[in-house]
Write a protein that holds these residues in place. Structure first.
Motif, PDB file in Angstrom:
ATOM      1  N   VAL A  40       0.964  -1.081  -0.273  1.00  0.00           N
ATOM      2  CA  VAL A  40       0.134  -0.350   0.113  1.00  0.00           C
ATOM      3  C   VAL A  40       1.254   0.808   0.151  1.00  0.00           C
ATOM      4  O   VAL A  40       2.095   1.375   0.592  1.00  0.00           O
ATOM      5  CB  VAL A  40      -0.975   0.326   1.271  1.00  0.00           C
ATOM      6  CG1 VAL A  40      -1.974   0.870   1.003  1.00  0.00           C
ATOM      7  CG2 VAL A  40      -2.095  -1.327   1.217  1.00  0.00           C
ATOM      8  N   SER A  46      -2.447  10.670   3.287  1.00  0.00           N
ATOM      9  CA  SER A  46      -2.888  10.125   2.141  1.00  0.00           C
ATOM     10  C   SER A  46      -3.483   8.576   2.832  1.00  0.00           C
ATOM     11  O   SER A  46      -4.681   8.349   1.863  1.00  0.00           O
ATOM     12  CB  SER A  46      -1.610   8.588   0.853  1.00  0.00           C
ATOM     13  OG  SER A  46      -1.207   7.304   1.795  1.00  0.00           O
ATOM     14  N   LYS A  48      -2.395   5.171   4.495  1.00  0.00           N
ATOM     15  CA  LYS A  48      -2.101   3.804   4.101  1.00  0.00           C
ATOM     16  C   LYS A  48      -1.535   3.448   5.800  1.00  0.00           C
ATOM     17  O   LYS A  48      -2.191   1.677   5.768  1.00  0.00           O
ATOM     18  CB  LYS A  48      -0.624   4.062   3.401  1.00  0.00           C
ATOM     19  CG  LYS A  48       0.692   5.130   3.709  1.00  0.00           C
ATOM     20  CD  LYS A  48       1.472   4.997   2.002  1.00  0.00           C
ATOM     21  CE  LYS A  48       2.850   5.328   3.142  1.00  0.00           C
ATOM     22  NZ  LYS A  48       2.783   6.976   4.024  1.00  0.00           N
ATOM     23  N   SER A  49      -1.106   4.284   6.549  1.00  0.00           N
ATOM     24  CA  SER A  49      -1.165   3.614   7.826  1.00  0.00           C
ATOM     25  C   SER A  49      -2.461   3.948   8.688  1.00  0.00           C
ATOM     26  O   SER A  49      -2.110   3.034   9.692  1.00  0.00           O
ATOM     27  CB  SER A  49      -0.265   5.080   8.719  1.00  0.00           C
ATOM     28  OG  SER A  49       1.505   4.453   7.987  1.00  0.00           O
ATOM     29  N   THR A  51      -5.190   2.210   7.681  1.00  0.00           N
ATOM     30  CA  THR A  51      -6.143   1.540   6.980  1.00  0.00           C
ATOM     31  C   THR A  51      -5.397   0.135   7.581  1.00  0.00           C
ATOM     32  O   THR A  51      -6.056  -0.879   7.992  1.00  0.00           O
ATOM     33  CB  THR A  51      -5.068   1.151   5.231  1.00  0.00           C
ATOM     34  OG1 THR A  51      -5.744   2.578   4.176  1.00  0.00           O
ATOM     35  CG2 THR A  51      -5.991  -0.249   4.994  1.00  0.00           C
ATOM     36  N   SER A  52      -4.026   0.853   7.697  1.00  0.00           N
ATOM     37  CA  SER A  52      -3.088  -0.489   8.343  1.00  0.00           C
ATOM     38  C   SER A  52      -3.247  -1.315  10.377  1.00  0.00           C
ATOM     39  O   SER A  52      -3.722  -1.859  10.713  1.00  0.00           O
ATOM     40  CB  SER A  52      -1.401  -0.629   8.567  1.00  0.00           C
ATOM     41  OG  SER A  52      -1.029   0.499   8.868  1.00  0.00           O
ATOM     42  N   ASP A 180       4.697  -1.734   8.682  1.00  0.00           N
ATOM     43  CA  ASP A 180       4.518  -0.125   8.063  1.00  0.00           C
ATOM     44  C   ASP A 180       5.789   0.462   8.204  1.00  0.00           C
ATOM     45  O   ASP A 180       5.891   0.657   9.274  1.00  0.00           O
ATOM     46  CB  ASP A 180       3.394  -0.071   9.092  1.00  0.00           C
ATOM     47  CG  ASP A 180       2.621   1.539   8.933  1.00  0.00           C
ATOM     48  OD1 ASP A 180       3.141   1.741   8.536  1.00  0.00           O
ATOM     49  OD2 ASP A 180       1.892   1.843   9.952  1.00  0.00           O
ATOM     50  N   ILE A 212       3.316  -1.579   4.090  1.00  0.00           N
ATOM     51  CA  ILE A 212       2.961  -0.490   3.831  1.00  0.00           C
ATOM     52  C   ILE A 212       4.233   0.207   3.631  1.00  0.00           C
ATOM     53  O   ILE A 212       5.041   0.552   4.091  1.00  0.00           O
ATOM     54  CB  ILE A 212       2.874   0.532   5.516  1.00  0.00           C
ATOM     55  CG1 ILE A 212       1.112  -0.631   5.903  1.00  0.00           C
ATOM     56  CG2 ILE A 212       1.269   1.299   5.033  1.00  0.00           C
ATOM     57  CD1 ILE A 212      -0.138  -0.387   4.791  1.00  0.00           C
ATOM     58  N   HIS A 214       6.203   4.000   1.410  1.00  0.00           N
ATOM     59  CA  HIS A 214       6.837   5.691   0.755  1.00  0.00           C
ATOM     60  C   HIS A 214       7.454   5.249  -0.295  1.00  0.00           C
ATOM     61  O   HIS A 214       7.391   6.033  -1.656  1.00  0.00           O
ATOM     62  CB  HIS A 214       6.494   6.858   1.266  1.00  0.00           C
ATOM     63  CG  HIS A 214       7.546   7.400   2.065  1.00  0.00           C
ATOM     64  ND1 HIS A 214       8.096   6.538   3.346  1.00  0.00           N
ATOM     65  CD2 HIS A 214       8.735   7.752   1.309  1.00  0.00           C
ATOM     66  CE1 HIS A 214       8.847   6.844   2.778  1.00  0.00           C
ATOM     67  NE2 HIS A 214       9.306   8.113   2.821  1.00  0.00           N
ATOM     68  N   MET A 229      -2.803   4.620  -2.652  1.00  0.00           N
ATOM     69  CA  MET A 229      -3.261   5.597  -1.683  1.00  0.00           C
ATOM     70  C   MET A 229      -3.448   7.335  -2.172  1.00  0.00           C
ATOM     71  O   MET A 229      -2.309   7.122  -2.276  1.00  0.00           O
ATOM     72  CB  MET A 229      -3.919   5.463  -0.266  1.00  0.00           C
ATOM     73  CG  MET A 229      -3.969   3.982  -0.358  1.00  0.00           C
ATOM     74  SD  MET A 229      -4.820   3.727   1.079  1.00  0.00           S
ATOM     75  CE  MET A 229      -6.171   4.727   2.106  1.00  0.00           C
ATOM     76  N   GLN A 234      -8.629   4.715  -2.448  1.00  0.00           N
ATOM     77  CA  GLN A 234      -7.811   3.658  -3.081  1.00  0.00           C
ATOM     78  C   GLN A 234      -8.069   4.293  -4.648  1.00  0.00           C
ATOM     79  O   GLN A 234      -9.225   4.213  -5.285  1.00  0.00           O
ATOM     80  CB  GLN A 234      -8.255   2.539  -2.741  1.00  0.00           C
ATOM     81  CG  GLN A 234      -7.616   1.851  -3.364  1.00  0.00           C
ATOM     82  CD  GLN A 234      -8.148  -0.027  -3.236  1.00  0.00           C
ATOM     83  OE1 GLN A 234      -8.516  -0.024  -1.680  1.00  0.00           O
ATOM     84  NE2 GLN A 234      -8.627  -0.869  -3.744  1.00  0.00           N
ATOM     85  N   THR A 237      -5.217   0.401  -8.558  1.00  0.00           N
ATOM     86  CA  THR A 237      -4.842  -1.189  -7.496  1.00  0.00           C
ATOM     87  C   THR A 237      -4.683  -2.656  -9.547  1.00  0.00           C
ATOM     88  O   THR A 237      -5.618  -2.623  -9.526  1.00  0.00           O
ATOM     89  CB  THR A 237      -5.640  -2.504  -6.865  1.00  0.00           C
ATOM     90  OG1 THR A 237      -6.463  -1.117  -5.269  1.00  0.00           O
ATOM     91  CG2 THR A 237      -5.659  -3.219  -6.380  1.00  0.00           C
TER      92      THR A 237
END
Length: 601
Positions: A40, A46, A48-49, A51-52, A180, A212, A214, A229, A234, A237
Motif C-alpha cells: 500500500v 494518504s 495508508k498507515s 488503513t493498517s 508499516d 506499507i 512511500h 492511495m 484507493q 490497484t
C-alpha cells in the motif's frame, strides 16, 4: 483459487473532530493470499498507515469509527471483542512498525519481549520460550543470540532492533505480517538486509505480507500487487508490473515520475532538475539540467584540511574522559563557488559532524578550515558572527529549527535584524520577498509553523538562510524526511537558487539517488573518514572503494524486474568509532584512479 488470508471490503475510518466525524479513509478493498505481498503506497496523509491500524483495531475506539469488513479465516475482525482481538494480534496477524525503539519496552531485555509472545500465544513455560526465542533470533540473523537474549534494546543498533521486532512478529508463526514503513528509518544497506530477510522468511513460512511504504523502489522489489492511495482514497490497484509500467491513474504516474532512479544520470554532465509533477492531474513537465558550469580554475570557496573532531566519553566517580568518539578523522576536501559537493554515508559515519565542525557549531580538535582565504578556526566574537553570514545551515527537521511561538514572517526576518541588515517594516518587507523567492505567498507571513506542511516549513527554513545572502549552504539531510514529490520540489528550489545566485552547497545525505541527481562531486564517508571522492560521474559510474560499491548496490531501484532480487549483503554492524584515549589512527594512503577521483587504500 484458495481463499485469501485477508479480505478487506469497503473499509472506512473516521476520526472525531470538533466539527463532527471526519472520514480519513474511504471504501478501501483488497485481498492478500498466502505467500503474496501487497504494498500500500502513497505520500504522507494518504491514509495508508490508518488503513493498517484499522485492520489491526489499534485506533482509539473513543476517537475513531471503523466500518466495512476485514475478513480473516471467515471472521470479520471489526465484529470481534477487544479480548478476541488480543488473541488475533501476534498470533494470526503480526505487525512491524517504523521505529522499533518506540515499540520495544526499554525496561525489559529483548529476549523476554520475544519470549512473552510465545508464553501468551503458544502456552510455553519460560524455559521453552527462552529456547524457542533464541532459535528465532538466530533465524533472523541476530549474532550471538544466546548472549544477546539478555541485552536491552538500547544495546542494539537500529537494524538489529528491527530484527528483534521481526523475531517478535514471527514468533507465533502468523499467517499475515503487516509491515508499516519497516525500513524507512534505516540506512540503505540495513534496509537491503531487512528486505531480503522478509522475503526469505515469507518464502519459508508461506506468510501473506501487507507492506506499507512511500518508497517506490522498495515496492518494486518486494510487492506482487500494489494499492495506490491518495488523500484517503484507493485510486488504483493492480499487479506491481502494471502499476509501474502502465499505470492508469494520474496520481500513480505522477508518484513514479517524482521518484529519482539510480543510474538515470548516465550521460548527463550537469546536475539535472527533477521533472515538475502535478500530483493531482499527473501532468509531468521535464526541466532542463543546470546551465551554470563550475569554475575550478579559481581558488576554492572552502578548503578543509585534515579536520579532526572527537567527543570525550566520560565515566567514573570523577567523570573523567576514558575514551573518545572519533567522529571526524582527517577529512580533507575543497568546494568551489556554485558547486554542490555531496557528503554521503550511513548513520554515524560523521557527515553531519563534518558540516557542524565547518560552521563551528562543534569545535574541531585540529585541522584547517579556510573560507575565502580566511582561517575559520581562528575567528572569535564579531568575526565569527560575520562568518556565519557566509555559511548557513538547513537542518533535517524544520519544525524543530523554527520557533513555534514566532510567525514565519518573524522567523525569516529574525536573522536580518540580528545581523543589522534591516529592521522594522524594512525587515518585514524583505521577509515577504524571501518567502516569495522560495515559492510561498507573502500573505502567509502571519501564520505559525504548525499551520504549514513539512515541505512548506522546509521552504521557510530556506528563505530564512537566504536573507543573509550566504555564499555556502550546508544542507544537513534537508530533504530526507519529505515525501517524494515535496523532496523533488525542494531539490529543484535549491538548484534554482544555486543557478541564480551562485551559492555553493554542501549536501549531506544518505539518499544516493537524490545525490546522483543534484551533485557535481561526491565524497563517501565511513567511520569518520572520506574513503572515496570524485566527480559524480566517476563515483557512481566507476565506484572503487568496497564501501561505495556496497552503498550503491543496496539502493532500491523502482523497477519491478528486480522483484526476485536477493542482495545477500553480509550481516555486519557498523564498527564502533569509540577508541581509548591516546589511540592514534593508522596513516592513510590514497590512490588516484582518474581525474580528481581519489580512493583510500
Amino acid at each position: 483459487m484458495t481463499a485469501p488470508i485477508l479480505s478487506v471490503r469497503n473499509l472506512t475510518t473516521a476520526f472525531r473532530t470538533e466539527e463532527g466525524w471526519r472520514e480519513v479513509v474511504r471504501n478501501i478493498g483488497f485481498d492478500i493470499h498466502a505467500g503474496e505481498t501487497v504494498a500500500v503506497v502513497g505520500e504522507s496523509g494518504s491514509g495508508k498507515s490508518v488503513t493498517s491500524l484499522s485492520i489491526m483495531r489499534l485506533l482509539d475506539p473513543h476517537q475513531s469509527r471503523i466500518s466495512g469488513q476485514v475478513m480473516v479465516q471467515g471472521r470479520n475482525l471489526l465484529d470481534l471483542t477487544e479480548r478476541q482481538m488480543q488473541d488475533v494480534r501476534g498470533n494470526e496477524i503480526a505487525m512491524i512498525f517504523q521505529e522499533p525503539m518506540t515499540s520495544l519496552n526499554p525496561a525489559y531485555t529483548v529476549g523476554r519481549q520475544i519470549a512473552e509472545v510465545l508464553i501468551r500465544h503458544k502456552a510455553m513455560d519460560k524455559a521453552q520460550a527462552r529456547t524457542a526465542a533464541i532459535a528465532i533470533m538466530e533465524r533472523v540473523r541476530i549474532p550471538n543470540p544466546d548472549r544477546r537474549f539478555d541485552q536491552y534494546p538500547h544495546e542494539f543498533s537500529g537494524g538489529m532492533r528491527q530484527r528483534v521486532m521481526i523475531a517478535m512478529a514471527l514468533a507465533a508463526r502468523p499467517k499475515l505480517l503487516i509491515a508499516d514503513e519497516p525500513t524507512t528509518a534505516l540506512d540503505v544497506t540495513i534496509q537491503g538486509q531487512i528486505l531480503d530477510l522478509i522475503k526469505e522468511l515469507q518464502a519459508e513460512y508461506g506468510m501473506a505480507v501487507l507492506f506499507i511504504t512511500h518508497d517506490m523502489g522498495v515496492v518494486a522489489e518486494i510487492a506482487d500487487r500494489t494499492v495506490v492511495m491518495f488523500r484517503g482514497d484507493q485510486v488504483e490497484t493492480g499487479s506491481t508490473d502494471h502499476v509501474f509500467r502502465r499505470a492508469d491513474h494520474p496520481y500513480s504516474r505522477a508518484l513514479l515520475a517524482a521518484v529519482p532512479a539510480l543510474g538515470a544520470m548516465e550521460g548527463q554532465g550537469q546536475p539535472l532538475r527533477f521533472p515538475r509533477v502535478d500530483m493531482a492531474s499527473g501532468a509531468i513537465a521535464p526541466l532542463p539540467p543546470m546551465a551554470r558550469p563550475v569554475d575550478r580554475s579559481a581558488a576554492p570557496l572552502l578548503s578543509v584540511r585534515n579536520l579532526v573532531t572527537r567527543f570525550d566519553v566520560k565515566a567514573g566517580l570523577l567523570n573523567r574522559p576514558v575514551s573518545a568518539v572519533h567522529a571526524v578523522e582527517g577529512v580533507s576536501f575543497d568546494l568551489w563557488a556554485g558547486e554542490t559537493l555531496a557528503l554521503v554515508g550511513e548513520s554515524g559515519c560523521g557527515k553531519s559532524t563534518t558540516g557542524r565542525s565547518i560552521m563551528r557549531l562543534v569545535e574541531p580538535r585540529s585541522g584547517a578550515i579556510t573560507l575565502q582565504g580566511q582561517d575559520v578556526l581562528a575567528l572569535k566574537g564579531a568575526q565569527m558572527q560575520a562568518m556565519r553570514r557566509d555559511i548557513q545551515m538547513i537542518f533535517q527537521d524544520p519544525f524543530s529549527s523554527l520557533n513555534p511561538r514566532m510567525t514565519v514572517g518573524q522567523a525569516v526576518a529574525e536573522p536580518l535584524v540580528k545581523h543589522g541588515i534591516a529592521r522594522g517594516k524594512a525587515a518585514r518587507a524583505r521577509a515577504g520577498e524571501l518567502l516569495d523567492q522560495v515559492g510561498l505567498s507573502p500573505a502567509m507571513m502571519d501564520r505559525y509553523p504548525h499551520e504549514f506542511s513539512g515541505g512548506q516549513r522546509q521552504r521557510v527554513a530556506i528563505a530564512r538562510v537566504l536573507g543573509l545572502e550566504p555564499k555556502l549552504i550546508v544542507a544537513d539531510e534537508s530533504v530526507s524526511a519529505l515525501d517524494v514529490s515535496i523532496k523533488a520540489q525542494v531539490c529543484n528550489l535549491l538548484m534554482d537558487l544555486q543557478e541564480r545566485l551562485g551559492i555553493s552547497l554542501l549536501f549531506i545525505s544518505h539518499d544516493m539517488a537524490v545525490v546522483e541527481r543534484i551533485s557535481h562531486r561526491v565524497a563517501v564517508m565511513y567511520l569518520g573518514e572520506i574513503v572515496e571522492i570524485g566527480s559524480r560521474e566517476a563515483v557512481f559510474g566507476n565506484p572503487q572503494h568496497a564501501y561505495t560499491q556496497k552503498l550503491i548496490a543496496a539502493v532500491p531501484v523502482p523497477d519491478p524486474d528486480r522483484r526476485l532480487l536477493r542482495r545477500n549483503t553480509p550481516i555486519d554492524e557498523l564498527k564502533s568509532p569509540v577508541h581509548p584515549l591516546g589511540y592514534t589512527p593508522p596513516r592513510r594512503e590514497w590512490r588516484n584512479v582518474g581525474q580528481d577521483h581519489l580512493v583510500m587504500v
